[in-house]
Design an enzyme around this catalytic site. Structure first.
Site, PDB file in Angstrom:
ATOM      1  CD  GLU A  25     -10.075  -0.669  -1.239  1.00 29.62           C
ATOM      2  OE1 GLU A  25      -9.550  -1.644  -1.829  1.00 29.62           O
ATOM      3  OE2 GLU A  25     -11.221  -0.714  -0.740  1.00 29.62           O
ATOM      4  CG  ASP A  26      -5.678  -1.253  -1.328  1.00 28.47           C
ATOM      5  OD1 ASP A  26      -6.227  -2.326  -1.028  1.00 28.47           O
ATOM      6  OD2 ASP A  26      -5.515  -0.883  -2.502  1.00 28.47           O
ATOM      7  CG  ASP A  42     -13.873  -3.503  -0.741  1.00 30.20           C
ATOM      8  OD1 ASP A  42     -14.989  -4.041  -0.686  1.00 30.20           O
ATOM      9  OD2 ASP A  42     -13.112  -3.613  -1.717  1.00 30.20           O
ATOM     10  CG  ASP A  43      -8.408  -3.957   1.246  1.00 35.39           C
ATOM     11  OD1 ASP A  43      -8.371  -4.198   0.039  1.00 35.39           O
ATOM     12  OD2 ASP A  43      -8.157  -2.838   1.733  1.00 35.39           O
ATOM     13  NE  ARG A  62      -3.525  -4.963   2.026  1.00 36.89           N
ATOM     14  CZ  ARG A  62      -4.140  -5.458   0.942  1.00 36.89           C
ATOM     15  NH1 ARG A  62      -3.503  -6.233   0.093  1.00 36.89           N
ATOM     16  NH2 ARG A  62      -5.399  -5.134   0.699  1.00 36.89           N
ATOM     17  CE1 TYR A 105     -10.737  -1.349  -7.520  1.00 40.39           C
ATOM     18  CE2 TYR A 105     -11.865  -3.397  -8.065  1.00 40.39           C
ATOM     19  CZ  TYR A 105     -11.270  -2.565  -7.139  1.00 40.39           C
ATOM     20  OH  TYR A 105     -11.216  -2.937  -5.826  1.00 40.39           O
ATOM     21  CG  ASN A 137      -6.945  -8.542  -7.752  1.00 42.44           C
ATOM     22  OD1 ASN A 137      -7.053  -9.100  -8.833  1.00 42.44           O
ATOM     23  ND2 ASN A 137      -7.981  -8.336  -6.942  1.00 42.44           N
ATOM     24  CE  LYS A 156     -11.760  -1.129  -3.892  1.00 42.25           C
ATOM     25  NZ  LYS A 156     -12.413  -2.412  -3.643  1.00 42.25           N
TER      26      LYS A 156
END
Length: 583
Positions: free
Chosen positions: A257-258, A280-281, A167, A114, A420, A185
């Site tokens: 996600e993203d 989650d972001d 993203r 990860y 990150n 994930k």
């Protein structure tokens, strides 16, 4: 169906190696199926029953010996990308061994599968790509996504992580290369939360990419055209969400996600009350950041409402954190209006203030009456925040002047560099501790090594990793069959994480429990979520378990090898005797 594995008895009980596993596969198919393969750990009897006797060397290795061999190979690799490829190859060959290795030293291996290494792996996915994992869905699949989902070999899926790759971390649009994120994930769903890997599905919604370098890359594995947007994009998402619930049920968790800012909040608001979904972001990052702030309050010895919080960044992460902070303050009796006054934001155009042009409704909520300002150093000096949170993926944004200024007007400045991967961190742990003379309360999104000051004090930087949040949330949600995920779940999760931080941890500079304890933290989160779900009637699995912790433990994935020996196999006993004697 052919290739599925089932165990006896079919209902209830923990999944352990003491129960026999049924499979219709034989010969090479057994060893090519990662959830069945045990490599040299297959016993003689199993080799004979499964028709793989002779396909393996005449040697028997325990799972512990196999772990040792993997670790030694891991240590031989010269780069983190090579280590990532090694572990992903193991996941493709031997699933149980992969998770056994991962959980044997989660602090060591999690940064490889990860963040931060997964970011590099996504950038190099054309090179790292070995074997497809998960489903790739494109606009060309419109009209038959439900049929496409049937190509996945597992019929019971309880958790999906989906991305469109626009993203990826702080790296931007990586298109189809972003598939590394859902895969990583879900690996942590299992390693940190115990969600069974065969019940997890990574999904890439490949709608193209606007990254010109990828479009010209001969190794690029995705669609080679600009991103599909507008109604065509929305129609694809709608069909995907409907197809998932039709195929796997309304209890199937779908984690976004993203996705880019333009879609993240919009899709969350659109689907949150229709499906079992979260982003989650936005929500996971919010939960882990608030957990860190709650732990920091035990050092500053005051209330959250006593702080002025300045965000560098106003995207989905910043807005998610800010909204959860408001909820946390309200829970302590502060009005929403008072809570909003405590939060300031800086985006690419400067300080967000009332009257500034082109503010989205989400940003407008945190706009205050103030002169426009663009320079972050000047803004910090003017606002004089007690907490500074970086989530804009601008490496080094917290300059030495900003850090020393924070230390000049705060006895214990709170500085969170949450972007990150590591190259995007707003400042390093070393700079924070040295420039504040050890008074800084620091957390980061990526891991940093311990820092020792000239006076001999040593600090262990807290990593505000979403892995503290989403595995436990997922375990709790799927364990009791929740159909919607409310915002208060993430505040509850933050509180549970904070409770696991001891006074000794705080003295060491840790705002989060050690990663080595993350499985226990995930279990506690899941238990709390399940307790609340049954108390507010949002659970759908009945009867309600009396011992909820034991109920959840019974569903947790075991990394121990399965036992294939069972009387249901019709291996002739005389033949067994002959084969064993000859061997």
């Amino acid at each position: 169906m052919e290739g599925t594995a089932s165990r006896r008895p079919p209902h209830g009980g923990n999944e352990t190696s003491s129960l026999p596993l049924h499979t219709m596969k034989r010969g090479y198919d057994v060893m090519r199926y990662p959830s069945l393969n045990k490599g040299l750990a297959f016993t003689l009897e199993e080799r004979q029953q499964l028709n793989i006797h002779g396909l393996l060397p005449p040697c028997f290795l325990s799972q512990e010996a196999q772990v040792l061999r993997v670790v030694r190979n891991f240590e031989r690799q010269t780069s983190d990308l090579d280590r990532y490829i090694l572990l992903m190859g193991l996941q493709d060959r031997n699933e149980k061994l992969f998770y056994k290795v991962l959980t044997s030293d989660i602090e060591r291996f999690m940064p490889i599968v990860y963040t931060p290494t997964v970011g590099l792996a996504c950038q190099q996915y054309g090179i790292a790509f070995r074997r497809p994992r998960g489903l790739f869905i494109t606009p060309h699949d419109r009209g038959h996504i439900a049929t496409l989902l049937k190509s996945w070999p597992e019929t019971v899926i309880k958790a999906i992580v989906v991305t469109d790759g626009e993203r990826i971390l702080g790296l931007g649009d990586l298109g189809c290369y972003g598939m590394g994120i859902p895969v990583g994930k879900l690996a942590l769903y299992t390693a940190c939360g115990g969600v069974k890997p065969q019940e997890c599905l990574p999904v890439m919604l490949d709608v193209g990419t606007d990254n010109e370098e990828l479009l010209k890359d001969p190794l690029y594995i995705g669609l080679r055209h600009k991103r599909v947007r507008g109604q065509a994009y929305d129609d694809l998402l709608d069909e995907f969400m409907q197809a998932v619930t039709f195929r796997f049920g309304r209890n199937c968790l779908i984690q976004f996600e993203d996705f880019a800012n333009a879609n993240a909040f919009r899709l969350l608001n659109k689907y949150r009350n229709l499906y079992c979904t979260f982003n989650d972001d936005i929500q996971g990052t919010a939960s882990v950041a608030v957990a860190g702030l709650l732990a920091a309050l035990r050092i500053t010895n005051n209330e959250l409402s006593d702080h002025t919080i300045l965000f560098q960044g106003a995207g989905e992460a910043a807005l998610g954190i800010a909204n959860l902070i408001v909820m946390a303050m309200e829970k302590k009796g502060i009005t929403k209006e008072e809570a909003l006054k405590k939060i300031w934001m800086v985006d690419s155009k400067g300080l967000i203030v009332k009257g500034r042009a082109s503010l989205t409704p989400e940003k407008e909520r945190f706009a205050h009456q103030h002169d426009e300002m663009k320079n972050l150093e000047e803004i910090v000096n003017k606002i004089r925040p007690t907490a500074l949170i970086g989530v804009a993926a601008i490496g080094g944004a917290f300059t030495k002047k900003i850090i020393t200024d924070m230390a000049s007007f705060n006895k214990r400045p709170i500085i969170f560099a949450l972007s990150n991967p590591t190259s995007k961190a707003e400042c390093s742990a070393e700079d924070c501790y040295h420039l504040t003379e050890g008074r800084g309360i620091f957390a980061s999104g990526s891991p940093f090594d311990k820092v020792t000051l000239p006076d001999g004090r040593t600090f262990f930087p807290g990593q505000g990793n979403n892995a503290y949040v989403f595995p436990g949330v997922a375990l709790g949600v799927v364990s009791c069959g929740m159909r919607h995920i409310s915002e208060d779940i993430f505040l509850t999760t933050a509180e549970v994480i904070c409770q696991q931080v001891s006074q000794k941890h705080l003295e060491e500079g840790r705002l989060y429990p050690p990663l080595a304890s993350i499985q226990d933290v995930s279990l506690k989160i899941a238990v709390k979520i399940v307790e609340q779900a049954y108390s507010n009637n949002t659970a759908t699995f009945y009867p309600e378990p009396v011992d909820k912790e034991a109920f959840i433990r019974s569903q947790i994935y075991s990394t121990d090898y399965e036992n294939f020996l069972t009387d249901s196999y019709s291996w002739p006993k005389e033949a067994m005797k002959i084969q064993t004697a000859n061997f």
